[in-house]
Design an enzyme around this catalytic site. Structure first.
Site, mmCIF file in Angstrom:
data_model
loop_
_atom_site.group_PDB
_atom_site.id
_atom_site.type_symbol
_atom_site.label_atom_id
_atom_site.label_comp_id
_atom_site.label_asym_id
_atom_site.label_seq_id
_atom_site.Cartn_x
_atom_site.Cartn_y
_atom_site.Cartn_z
ATOM 1 N N TYR A 134 0.868 -1.181 0.000
ATOM 2 C CA TYR A 134 0.000 0.000 0.000
ATOM 3 C C TYR A 134 0.899 1.224 0.000
ATOM 4 O O TYR A 134 1.816 1.322 0.812
ATOM 5 C CB TYR A 134 -0.885 -0.004 1.249
ATOM 6 C CG TYR A 134 -1.722 1.230 1.443
ATOM 7 C CD1 TYR A 134 -2.894 1.414 0.719
ATOM 8 C CD2 TYR A 134 -1.364 2.211 2.357
ATOM 9 C CE1 TYR A 134 -3.676 2.548 0.900
ATOM 10 C CE2 TYR A 134 -2.134 3.341 2.559
ATOM 11 C CZ TYR A 134 -3.294 3.502 1.820
ATOM 12 O OH TYR A 134 -4.063 4.626 2.013
ATOM 13 N N ASP B 61 9.466 2.429 -0.879
ATOM 14 C CA ASP B 61 8.523 3.156 -0.041
ATOM 15 C C ASP B 61 8.874 2.809 1.403
ATOM 16 O O ASP B 61 8.493 1.753 1.910
ATOM 17 C CB ASP B 61 7.093 2.737 -0.400
ATOM 18 C CG ASP B 61 6.053 3.376 0.512
ATOM 19 O OD1 ASP B 61 6.441 3.985 1.535
ATOM 20 O OD2 ASP B 61 4.852 3.255 0.213
ATOM 21 N N LYS C 51 5.796 9.739 8.172
ATOM 22 C CA LYS C 51 5.604 9.290 9.560
ATOM 23 C C LYS C 51 6.675 9.816 10.527
ATOM 24 O O LYS C 51 6.527 10.911 11.042
ATOM 25 C CB LYS C 51 5.503 7.764 9.601
ATOM 26 C CG LYS C 51 4.360 7.278 8.659
ATOM 27 C CD LYS C 51 3.716 6.036 9.100
ATOM 28 C CE LYS C 51 2.729 5.482 8.108
ATOM 29 N NZ LYS C 51 1.341 5.703 8.440
HETATM 30 N N1 HOZ Z 1 -3.571 3.383 6.183
HETATM 31 C C1 HOZ Z 1 -2.988 3.649 7.436
HETATM 32 C C2 HOZ Z 1 -2.101 2.571 7.933
HETATM 33 N N2 HOZ Z 1 -1.698 1.603 7.002
HETATM 34 C C3 HOZ Z 1 -4.048 3.926 8.455
HETATM 35 C C4 HOZ Z 1 -3.952 5.333 8.851
HETATM 36 C C5 HOZ Z 1 -4.969 5.783 9.884
HETATM 37 O O1 HOZ Z 1 -6.090 5.309 9.919
HETATM 38 O O2 HOZ Z 1 -4.619 6.654 10.654
#
Ligand code: HOZ
Length: 424
Positions: free
Chosen positions: A141, A236, A264
């Site tokens: 992802y 990534d 992050k």
């Molecule tokens: N897609 C994010 C983690 N893989 C989730 C982010 C969130 O809900 O804060």
């Protein structure tokens, strides 16, 4: 106001009551709790419960929540203003730190999220190579831009939409999706699309289909075949950067990608992304080159100050051995409890990232991740939550530890995880 009351209000106003889908708890059932404060390894809910948190704001909180040094850095920056829309000194220090930690990055561009970083890195790779096709891997992802929401992990997979509605078929045609950890599939893709593949993008250790590591030599092979075909290799490392090692997976595996996406941890909990790499590629970006990318809040002084404080702490503390010890402690407790209960479980773990898959099958890609028993995970999740431990509310997300988990919190959490498995 309680979490229940807040969620009722939120559902009237926001789709699913949330601003990011996994938070809605739909795959594990039940309703989400709302958090009013966080410190160290703990969240404090609107209902005044304290939870030991293994989500760590999905990665950024490597020093624990609300670390005083990061808070002070933000407060100091705040004295001078919140946004300038001009270059500022923080950006330069941030770039210096990134380049120091990641030797593959010679130049870097800051943006506001991991999604922006991957979207922009792909555009840059296309502009640089003058090719259109891209390769991604099932279950990886890379945020929610159109070309990347195909067989995507994270919330897209959790909610049963790995190929999102709203992505035109003509866009999707430019994205070749391959199984992770499969060299033959890569060979076949390059053979079938000679001179057409602009970039291969991957999470070098997957963190969005649960946590999955590569087979021995796989990343080296990806590096070799991309170099052979003049294809840009994009790592990534939004999740793994500064977390698996100071210099991310690329440092641990000794691989030099062409471009790297970050996010992050470099924001210390404020919204940030970045992408960087070889100077000859990066200099194709505007204003030097023809590939356009921009952002009013890019390099925002508060986010930069928070990120700089977080990176300086990593430099001072070098916490990676400590974090790995905590990760192994947690993994061993889960494995032992599952063995005692006669439950099949896989617990891939490296440093402060881990996952718990309820399956007898070793997990090495999207297909094997899906062999995990998601319903059993849901029961396990709720048994942990009832006793004060918060895991990611999806069988397809990674867990994260912080230095703040050390001591009583990790011991308490291990006892809870073990007892939750005993209740299954
Ligand atoms: N897609 C994010 C983690 N893989 C989730 C982010 C969130 O809900 O804060």
């Amino acid at each position: 106001m309680t979490s229940e009351q807040l969620f009722e209000r939120a559902k009237q106003l926001m789709p699913g009551g949330v601003n990011s889908p996994v938070r809605a708890f739909r795959s594990v059932g039940g309703a989400p709790f709302f958090v009013k404060a966080a410190r160290g390894a703990r969240l404090v809910t609107a209902d005044d419960r304290e939870l030991i948190d293994f989500v760590c704001t999905w990665g950024p909180a490597i020093h624990g929540h609300n670390h005083p040094r990061i808070r002070e850095a933000i407060a100091r920056a705040l004295e001078s203003g919140t946004s300038f829309g001009t270059p500022n000194p923080y950006e330069v220090e941030m770039a210096e730190l990134i380049v120091e930690f990641f030797p593959s990055i010679q130049k870097v561009r800051m943006c506001n999220s991991g999604t922006e970083a991957t979207m922009s890195a792909i555009r840059l790779a296309r502009g640089f190579t003058r090719r259109d096709k891209i390769v991604k891997f099932a279950g990886c992802y890379h945020g929610h831009s159109d070309s990347l929401l195909i067989k995507a992990g994270s919330g897209a997979l959790t909610h049963g939409h790995p190929d999102s509605a709203g992505v035109p078929a003509s866009f999707a045609q430019e994205t070749i999706v391959l199984p992770y950890n499969d060299r033959a599939a890569l060979d076949a893709a390059f053979a079938a699309n000679p001179g057409q593949i602009a970039c291969v993008i991957l999470e070098p250790y997957c963190g969005n289909v649960g946590f999955i590591m590569p087979d021995e030599g796989y990343l080296a092979y990806v590096r070799e075949i991309t170099a052979k075909h003049g294809t840009v290799l994009i790592f990534d490392e939004v999740m793994t950067g500064f977390r698996i090692a100071r210099g991310g997976v690329q440092e641990r595996e000794k691989i030099v990608p062409d471009l790297t996406c970050l996010g992050k941890i470099i924001g210390g909990g404020l919204p940030v992304g970045a992408f960087g790499g070889r100077t000859d590629i990066m200099d194709h970006l505007a204003p030097l080159g023809p590939v356009y990318q921009a952002g009013t809040l890019s390099g925002n002084p508060l986010a930069m100050a928070a990120g700089i404080a977080s990176l300086r702490l990593l430099k001072e503390e070098n916490p990676y051995e400590r974090l790995d010890r905590l990760g192994r402690q947690l993994r061993d407790v889960v494995l032992a409890a599952a063995r005692a209960k006669g439950i099949s479980v896989q617990v891939p773990q490296c440093g402060s990232m881990f996952s718990i898959f309820f399956t007898p099958t070793p997990v090495r890609d999207y297909a094997t991740a899906l062999t995990g028993d998601a319903a059993l995970f849901g029961r396990f999740f709720h048994a942990c939550l009832k006793d004060g431990v918060y895991l990611a509310p999806s069988a397809y997300e990674a867990g994260f530890l912080s230095t703040a988990h050390e001591g009583a919190d990790i011991d308490r959490a291990c006892a809870v995880l073990s007892s939750a498995i005993g209740q299954l």
